[in-house]
Design a protein around this motif. Structure first.
Motif: not given
Length: 715
Positions: A170-171, A261-264, A272-276, A674-675
């Motif tokens: 996802s990157f 995927d951005c969360i996983a 990192v601390d991800l808002y999603e 994540a954009v």
């Protein structure tokens, strides 16, 4: 070599020029340096160029996150305020116009100011710096018959570009550009193109209208695509239906799986601390999913009903309509690489002809005295007081194209205007015949030019403003809006009243961005001695991007794309001078801030209703430089009691595509996003907001109007 690394002339440090991406930036050191070439193998991650210098400190002129790894690659720390003991370290700096890595043996500290990030070593030492261009190239070209079933086998190979099947794909830097596709008598796949065994299979009826919408899924899931009667995705003992609406269901699968995927991936190399992750309604075992094979992970994702998590999903950036025609197969890898939602409309609705031969909202009935008429977004028109500006039906003194002897609309008489169905995404592209209203007219020629990697002779970005009409000199001042940023250097030239011969020279000059102000009609671009018709003349065109801010400039702009330009903004109707000048200035400043053409026009349309008279032709992702933040950022602010409510909208841009991680530089805010997720933060003090807005010049919407951060300060 695509990257040059040279000592600065006027200060201690280095200047780094990436000739592929047209980016240049500076690094400052505590002493004069003499860079020595070093082995690229010295770095943990791959690099294109590497040098070693002896320094005691290095300063990056931007707010950056420093990722610290041990000699074996283990992540030790990540942030902008660090202190590490003596040891051997690999550092990654993000964001930067290229991938930037440091390798050295020393203890060190990291500290940030309001504009810079500084790394101080305990003692002066040899520091090896590595740089990798963010440009991506396809591994090869697949030749295939264009009938749906053999085309499915070619599409099944698009996932070969993925550098991993883990959630980290996802990157954008770990996805890679899909291999190209070209028509041929037999299916031929180069040996180096090999799809990873993901265990995912996509079944669709053998028809273009069903195949095209799943192409981004085939790429992102490294999936095998096979013919079948009912559209579905299969893998690891599960099946997920794409019926009854393949376009809609495929778009939902893309958005949902990418979001998860951005969360996983926060369970992997980047914890990192991800808002999603904090706001998701899905109760899933993210650690187990990170370790699971792709097919099993996807099956678990799709067990969650889309309706349950739809409210938390960000607005997707791009929808591309690809007409279900074999002539469009070569565009598929480019559309897939953008992770665009794909629709495949079998029919196109012709734009209705309005009074006076105009097209829908692009031309209005004769206005009442004292009013100007400007187009509405839904096909109607509205009258407003004359001092608001707008588009007049006839070419009066306030319209670009005053002296043409032709009937209004003559320059576009042969074009087939179509009105695509509305989209729910921010941006909209169209691949196929016809001129789409309010969408990017994408072309294969422009897509291919993304891949051109010829070395440029100059490291500075060249902007040329051509004003060929005395009444429009005011817009020539747009040159003042370029070259304001200290991260990118511009060569700016303004020229007036060019002849046909001089305009020929301009078009062949290799300029990065051409801003044309003047008249265009069915005879071509107006010059002092005659008109230069780009559709008929044998011209050499070497202009990367352009804005033709003139009446009915579509055909001339399309000719520039066919002859060598990558992308541009053009008009579909007559445009009045006042709003056209305002739009030209907005687009100029956005391009200077690193926006691509499509996003720049999207922002301009928020400010100017007349922006709907413009469309992007060619590759809408074209930029002339990178923004300081990498991604393109638009800020909305509203009063929130004694404080402010702040929204940062982030758009994928060049190598900083969908999935790029960002964090607003606001004290007390630690979440990453994540954009294309928007960062919405309430209770931001004026001091916090002022500190943020002075970091770089940003477009800011305040009270519904567009401003620039340097004009608003202090709040």
């Amino acid at each position: 070599m695509s990257i040059d690394i040279d000592p600065l002339c006027d200060a201690p440090g280095l200047t780094v020029t990436d000739h592929i991406e047209n980016t240049q930036f500076e690094l400052y050191t505590d002493r004069q340096v003499d860079p020595r070439p070093s082995a690229v193998e010295d770095h943990y991650f791959p690099v294109d160029a590497s040098v070693t210098v002896e320094i005691g400190s290095i300063e990056i002129p931007r707010i950056a996150v420093v990722e610290t790894r041990s000699s074996d690659g283990a992540l030790l720390a990540r942030g902008d305020d660090l202190a590490m003991p003596a040891g051997e370290y690999h550092l990654g700096i993000d964001p930067a116009p290229t991938k930037l890595y440091l390798y050295f043996e020393s203890g060190f500290t990291v500290a940030t100011t309001d504009r810079t990030t500084r790394i101080d070593l305990e003692t002066a030492a040899d520091v090896t710096l590595g740089f990798r261009s963010l440009h991506q190239q396809p591994a090869g070209t697949i030749t295939t018959p264009t009938e749906p079933e053999p085309l499915m086998r070619a599409v099944s190979c698009l996932g070969s570009a993925l550098q991993t099947t883990s959630p980290e794909r996802s990157f954008p830097t770990l996805r890679g550009h899909p291999p190209l596709i070209e028509p041929g008598e037999d299916l031929r796949v180069p040996d180096r193109i090999e799809r990873p065994e993901s265990g995912v299979r996509i079944v669709v009826p053998p028809a273009y209208r069903d195949l095209y919408p799943v192409v981004p899924l085939a790429y992102y899931f490294a999936a095998e695509v096979v013919p079948g009667s009912a559209a579905r995705i299969e893998g690891d003992g599960w099946s997920h239906s794409l019926e009854p609406d393949v376009e809609r269901r495929a778009g939902e699968v893309l958005r949902q799986s990418f979001h998860f995927d951005c969360i996983a991936r926060t369970e992997g190399f980047y914890p990192v601390d991800l808002y999603e992750r904090g706001i998701t309604a899905a109760d899933l075992d993210w650690a187990a999913l990170y370790e699971a094979p792709l097919a099993k992970r996807l099956g678990t994702y799709l067990e969650v009903p889309f309706e349950r998590i739809e409210p938390e999903l960000p607005q997707w950036t791009l929808t591309t309509d690809v007409r279900p025609d074999p002539s469009n197969v070569e565009s598929l890898p480019f559309v897939a690489g953008e992770l665009s939602i794909v629709r495949s409309p079998e029919t196109a609705t012709p734009a209705e002809s309005g009074p006076g031969g105009g097209i829908g909202f692009l031309r209005a009935p004769e206005p009442e005295p004292g009013t100007l008429v400007r187009g509405g977004t839904g096909g109607g028109v509205s009258t407003e007081p004359a001092d608001t500006g707008g588009v007049s039906d006839s070419r009066g003194a306030d319209s670009r194209g005053t002296d043409t002897p032709s009937e209004p609309g003559a320059a576009l008489a042969s074009a087939e205007f179509i009105r695509p169905e509305p989209v729910e995404t921010v941006e909209h592209a169209w691949v196929g015949d016809g001129v789409p209203l309010d969408a990017n007219k994408a072309t294969l020629d422009a897509y291919r030019r993304r891949l051109e990697t010829g070395t440029v002779e100059q490291s500075r970005i060249s902007v040329l403003v051509v004003c060929n009409d005395e009444q429009m000199r005011e817009e020539g001042k747009v040159s003042d809006l370029y070259g304001l940023r200290d991260m990118v250097q511009f060569d700016i030239e303004v020229r007036h009243d060019l002849t046909r011969a001089e305009m020929r020279e301009v078009l062949a000059s290799g300029v990065d961005f051409l801003h044309y102000v003047g008249h265009v009609d069915d005879r071509g671009m107006q010059c002092t001695d005659d008109y230069l018709d780009l559709t008929q003349e044998d011209l050499r065109v070497d202009v990367s991007a352009f804005l033709l801010n003139a009446c009915q400039s579509y055909e001339q702009g399309e000719a520039l794309i066919h002859r060598g330009s990558r992308g541009g903004i053009v008009t579909l109707s007559d445009v009045a001078n006042s709003p056209a000048t305002k739009l030209g200035r907005i687009v100029a400043r956005l391009m200077n801030s690193g926006f691509n053409l499509r996003t720049a026009l999207h922002v301009a349309k928020r400010e100017l209703l007349t922006g709907h008279q413009y469309i992007v032709v060619g590759d809408g992702a074209t930029t002339i430089c990178q923004s300081r933040s990498g991604i393109a950022i638009v800020v909305d602010i509203e009063p929130d009691g004694s404080a402010w409510e702040f929204t940062m909208s982030a758009y994928p841009n060049g190598p900083y595509g969908v999935g790029t991680m960002y964090s607003p530089t606001i004290d007390g805010v630690s979440d990453n996003y994540a954009v294309p997720t928007d960062a919405r933060i309430g209770g931001v003090s004026s001091e916090q907001l002022n500190d943020l807005l002075q970091l770089e010049t940003l477009p800011v919407f305040h009270d519904g109007e567009l401003h620039w951060s340097d004009e608003l300060l202090p709040l």
